[in-house]
Design an enzyme around this catalytic site. Structure first.
Site, PDB file in Angstrom:
ATOM      1  N   ILE A 103      33.960  72.868  48.774  1.00  0.00           N
ATOM      2  CA  ILE A 103      32.579  73.338  48.596  1.00  0.00           C
ATOM      3  C   ILE A 103      32.530  74.862  48.469  1.00  0.00           C
ATOM      4  O   ILE A 103      31.604  75.406  47.856  1.00  0.00           O
ATOM      5  CB  ILE A 103      31.706  72.826  49.766  1.00  0.00           C
ATOM      6  CG1 ILE A 103      30.260  72.704  49.340  1.00  0.00           C
ATOM      7  CG2 ILE A 103      31.867  73.675  51.009  1.00  0.00           C
ATOM      8  CD1 ILE A 103      29.407  71.867  50.287  1.00  0.00           C
ATOM      9  N   GLY A 111      44.027  77.832  61.513  1.00  0.00           N
ATOM     10  CA  GLY A 111      42.726  78.022  60.877  1.00  0.00           C
ATOM     11  C   GLY A 111      42.078  76.733  60.413  1.00  0.00           C
ATOM     12  O   GLY A 111      41.223  76.740  59.521  1.00  0.00           O
ATOM     13  N   GLN A 112      42.476  75.601  61.027  1.00  0.00           N
ATOM     14  CA  GLN A 112      41.873  74.315  60.639  1.00  0.00           C
ATOM     15  C   GLN A 112      40.434  74.255  61.131  1.00  0.00           C
ATOM     16  O   GLN A 112      40.176  74.452  62.324  1.00  0.00           O
ATOM     17  CB  GLN A 112      42.687  73.161  61.235  1.00  0.00           C
ATOM     18  CG  GLN A 112      42.184  71.792  60.826  1.00  0.00           C
ATOM     19  CD  GLN A 112      43.103  70.652  61.298  1.00  0.00           C
ATOM     20  OE1 GLN A 112      44.068  70.881  62.032  1.00  0.00           O
ATOM     21  NE2 GLN A 112      42.775  69.444  60.874  1.00  0.00           N
ATOM     22  N   HIS A 145      43.858  67.488  55.575  1.00  0.00           N
ATOM     23  CA  HIS A 145      43.589  67.832  54.172  1.00  0.00           C
ATOM     24  C   HIS A 145      44.582  68.870  53.689  1.00  0.00           C
ATOM     25  O   HIS A 145      45.031  69.728  54.448  1.00  0.00           O
ATOM     26  CB  HIS A 145      42.159  68.336  53.981  1.00  0.00           C
ATOM     27  CG  HIS A 145      41.764  69.434  54.929  1.00  0.00           C
ATOM     28  ND1 HIS A 145      41.417  69.186  56.235  1.00  0.00           N
ATOM     29  CD2 HIS A 145      41.678  70.768  54.768  1.00  0.00           C
ATOM     30  CE1 HIS A 145      41.123  70.329  56.837  1.00  0.00           C
ATOM     31  NE2 HIS A 145      41.289  71.307  55.977  1.00  0.00           N
ATOM     32  N   HIS A 169      44.959  71.790  50.815  1.00  0.00           N
ATOM     33  CA  HIS A 169      44.287  72.615  49.811  1.00  0.00           C
ATOM     34  C   HIS A 169      45.225  72.773  48.614  1.00  0.00           C
ATOM     35  O   HIS A 169      46.399  73.112  48.788  1.00  0.00           O
ATOM     36  CB  HIS A 169      44.008  74.020  50.358  1.00  0.00           C
ATOM     37  CG  HIS A 169      43.105  74.068  51.551  1.00  0.00           C
ATOM     38  ND1 HIS A 169      41.775  74.428  51.466  1.00  0.00           N
ATOM     39  CD2 HIS A 169      43.342  73.829  52.862  1.00  0.00           C
ATOM     40  CE1 HIS A 169      41.237  74.415  52.682  1.00  0.00           C
ATOM     41  NE2 HIS A 169      42.164  74.059  53.546  1.00  0.00           N
TER      42      HIS A 169
HETATM   43  P1  5GP Z   1      40.285  74.108  56.721  1.00  0.00           P
HETATM   44  O1  5GP Z   1      39.625  75.397  57.087  1.00  0.00           O
HETATM   45  O2  5GP Z   1      40.083  73.068  57.795  1.00  0.00           O
HETATM   46  O3  5GP Z   1      41.714  74.236  56.285  1.00  0.00           O
HETATM   47  O4  5GP Z   1      39.545  73.600  55.412  1.00  0.00           O
HETATM   48  C1  5GP Z   1      38.336  72.939  55.430  1.00  0.00           C
HETATM   49  C2  5GP Z   1      37.741  73.116  54.066  1.00  0.00           C
HETATM   50  O5  5GP Z   1      36.716  72.171  53.905  1.00  0.00           O
HETATM   51  C3  5GP Z   1      37.112  74.510  53.857  1.00  0.00           C
HETATM   52  O6  5GP Z   1      37.776  75.163  52.783  1.00  0.00           O
HETATM   53  C4  5GP Z   1      35.654  74.185  53.540  1.00  0.00           C
HETATM   54  O7  5GP Z   1      35.117  75.011  52.541  1.00  0.00           O
HETATM   55  C5  5GP Z   1      35.710  72.735  53.104  1.00  0.00           C
HETATM   56  N1  5GP Z   1      34.490  71.961  53.377  1.00  0.00           N
HETATM   57  C6  5GP Z   1      33.798  71.938  54.548  1.00  0.00           C
HETATM   58  N2  5GP Z   1      32.746  71.105  54.442  1.00  0.00           N
HETATM   59  C7  5GP Z   1      32.784  70.601  53.182  1.00  0.00           C
HETATM   60  C8  5GP Z   1      31.939  69.680  52.486  1.00  0.00           C
HETATM   61  O8  5GP Z   1      30.953  69.149  52.981  1.00  0.00           O
HETATM   62  N3  5GP Z   1      32.277  69.390  51.197  1.00  0.00           N
HETATM   63  C9  5GP Z   1      33.380  69.953  50.593  1.00  0.00           C
HETATM   64  N4  5GP Z   1      33.613  69.605  49.325  1.00  0.00           N
HETATM   65  N5  5GP Z   1      34.182  70.821  51.226  1.00  0.00           N
HETATM   66  C10 5GP Z   1      33.893  71.147  52.503  1.00  0.00           C
END
Ligand code: 5GP
Ligand code: ZN
Length: 118
Positions: free
Chosen positions: A34, A97-98, A104, A106
Site C-alpha cells: 500500500i 522492523g516487522q 511476507h 517484499h
Molecule cells: P513490514 O514492515 O512488516 O516488513 O511490512 C509490512 C508492509 O505491509 C509495509 O510495507 C506496509 O506498507 C504494508 N501494508 C500494511 N498494511 C497494508 C494493507 O492494508 N494493504 C497493503 N497492500 N499493504 C499493507
C-alpha cells in the site's frame, strides 16, 4: 488453513479488504504494498497465517517455500525486474522492523537499491 481474524493480511487473503493482486495460487498471494517504497513494490505472503520466518510450521513440508519462490520468479519476469535486478526482503521482529505479524517477503525493483539498508 490457519487464519487470524484481526490480521490485515489474512483479511486480504480472504478478500475482506481490497488489494492489487498480481499472483495467486492455493498457497501464496502476491499484491502491491500500500506504501510503495520503489517503482515496483510487491508483497508475497503465504495464505496461511504464519506469524514470521521463525515459525516452526515452516520447517515442515508445507510447500510454502516452493510457492514463494515461484511467485517471486513469476512476478520478476512479469514486471521485467529480472533484467536489471531486484531485491527480496524479509523483516523479522522488532529489530528487523516487522510491522505486520503475517510472514511476507517484499519484492522491490525499478530503481537502484542502496546497501546497507537502514
Ligand atoms: P513490514 O514492515 O512488516 O516488513 O511490512 C509490512 C508492509 O505491509 C509495509 O510495507 C506496509 O506498507 C504494508 N501494508 C500494511 N498494511 C497494508 C494493507 O492494508 N494493504 C497493503 N497492500 N499493504 C499493507
Ligand atoms: Zn494473517
Amino acid at each position: 488453513m490457519t487464519m487470524e481474524l484481526d490480521c490485515i493480511f489474512c483479511k486480504i487473503v480472504n478478500k475482506k479488504i481490497p488489494a492489487s493482486i498480481l499472483f495467486e495460487n492455493d498457497t501464496v498471494l502476491a499484491f502491491r504494498d500500500i506504501e510503495q517504497k520503489a517503482p515496483e513494490h510487491i508483497l508475497v505472503i503465504p495464505k496461511a497465517h504464519v506469524p514470521s520466518i521463525m515459525d516452526q510450521s515452516l520447517a515442515r513440508d508445507t510447500g510454502i517455500w516452493d510457492a514463494v519462490l515461484d511467485a517471486i520468479q513469476t512476478i520478476a519476469k512479469d514486471l521485467n525486474l529480472d533484467t536489471n535486478g531486484f531485491r527480496v526482503v524479509n523483516n523479522m521482529g522488532l529489530h528487523g522492523g516487522q510491522t505486520v505479524d503475517h510472514l511476507h517477503f517484499h519484492v522491490l525493483g525499478g530503481r537502484q537499491m542502496n546497501w546497507p539498508p537502514g
